[in-house]
Design a protein around this motif. Sequence first.
Motif, PDB file in Angstrom:
ATOM      1  N   UNK A  73      -0.428  -4.505 -10.396  1.00 21.97           N
ATOM      2  CA  UNK A  73      -0.359  -5.450  -9.360  1.00 21.97           C
ATOM      3  C   UNK A  73      -1.559  -6.076  -8.945  1.00 21.97           C
ATOM      4  N   UNK A  74      -1.530  -7.457  -8.298  1.00 19.59           N
ATOM      5  CA  UNK A  74      -2.667  -8.038  -7.882  1.00 19.59           C
ATOM      6  C   UNK A  74      -3.251  -7.450  -6.860  1.00 19.59           C
ATOM      7  N   UNK A 108      -2.421   3.265 -10.002  1.00 13.19           N
ATOM      8  CA  UNK A 108      -1.909   1.788  -9.741  1.00 13.19           C
ATOM      9  C   UNK A 108      -2.963   1.144  -9.915  1.00 13.19           C
ATOM     10  N   UNK A 109      -2.829  -0.015 -11.071  1.00 16.28           N
ATOM     11  CA  UNK A 109      -4.164  -0.854 -11.412  1.00 16.28           C
ATOM     12  C   UNK A 109      -3.895  -2.166 -10.582  1.00 16.28           C
ATOM     13  N   UNK A 110      -4.883  -2.324  -9.771  1.00 14.04           N
ATOM     14  CA  UNK A 110      -5.016  -3.403  -8.846  1.00 14.04           C
ATOM     15  C   UNK A 110      -5.807  -4.627  -9.481  1.00 14.04           C
ATOM     16  N   UNK A 111      -4.912  -5.678 -10.344  1.00 10.27           N
ATOM     17  CA  UNK A 111      -5.775  -6.729 -11.081  1.00 10.27           C
ATOM     18  C   UNK A 111      -6.601  -7.533 -10.252  1.00 10.27           C
ATOM     19  N   UNK A 112      -7.806  -7.674 -10.705  1.00 11.35           N
ATOM     20  CA  UNK A 112      -8.595  -8.537 -10.024  1.00 11.35           C
ATOM     21  C   UNK A 112      -9.485  -7.757  -9.053  1.00 11.35           C
ATOM     22  N   UNK A 113      -9.205  -6.363  -8.780  1.00 15.17           N
ATOM     23  CA  UNK A 113      -9.946  -5.373  -7.906  1.00 15.17           C
ATOM     24  C   UNK A 113     -11.645  -5.701  -8.384  1.00 15.17           C
ATOM     25  N   UNK A 151       0.640   4.302  -2.182  1.00 12.43           N
ATOM     26  CA  UNK A 151       1.757   4.436  -3.164  1.00 12.43           C
ATOM     27  C   UNK A 151       2.541   5.582  -3.008  1.00 12.43           C
ATOM     28  N   UNK A 152       3.857   5.529  -3.456  1.00 12.29           N
ATOM     29  CA  UNK A 152       4.775   6.706  -3.597  1.00 12.29           C
ATOM     30  C   UNK A 152       5.242   6.759  -5.142  1.00 12.29           C
ATOM     31  N   UNK A 153       5.224   7.909  -5.636  1.00  7.61           N
ATOM     32  CA  UNK A 153       5.814   8.034  -6.930  1.00  7.61           C
ATOM     33  C   UNK A 153       7.282   8.587  -6.766  1.00  7.61           C
ATOM     34  N   UNK A 167      -8.607   4.177  -3.585  1.00  9.30           N
ATOM     35  CA  UNK A 167      -8.072   5.565  -3.617  1.00  9.30           C
ATOM     36  C   UNK A 167      -6.636   5.531  -4.162  1.00  9.30           C
ATOM     37  N   UNK A 168      -5.654   4.446  -4.095  1.00  8.61           N
ATOM     38  CA  UNK A 168      -4.519   4.480  -4.684  1.00  8.61           C
ATOM     39  C   UNK A 168      -4.333   4.590  -6.152  1.00  8.61           C
TER      40      UNK A 168
END
Length: 169
Positions: free
Chosen positions: A103-104, A126-131, A64-66, A119-120
């Motif tokens: 994001x998925x 960042x929330x990775x939905x379904x992780x 990711x980048x902010x 790590x991200x």
Amino acid sequence: MSNPITSELLLQRLQERFGEAILQHESPYNLLTVEVTPSAAHDIIKWLKEDSELALSFLTLLGAVHYPEQTGREMAVVYHLHSLVHNVRLRLKAFLPIEDPSIATITDLYVGANWQERETFDFYGVKFVGHPNLVRILNEDSMDYHPMRKEYQLEDATREDKDDRFFGR
């Protein structure tokens, strides 16, 4: 053997298949970079991996980048995909609002995405939905912030032990 896949052909196929989900593109340093809608990112990556002609089967990087100055799209999730068959690389970006950087997950597509998404999440939030296990991986669980966001001063402005003349200021 089929014709080699070029960045131009890859972009054309993406635009034909996903239309309005392809927001913009550029090629800095000859690396095709395509911005996609967050809602379509998973489907696009799945198609790129499973398409037998394109064969973008290797996830090189996920991060990711902010961008705090880009209101409503402060967080960019970046995916680097590589076709080992055609030696073609692709960078995908999806921008998210800082209020809900979700994001998925792509852990169902690439096993290696598990660590990279954790790590991200750990460093950027960042929330990775379904992780399957989205918890901190390198920082302490007690941290209530994400240290790679550009929300903090690089230096302590109250320091009295340094002389800015020696740092070109």
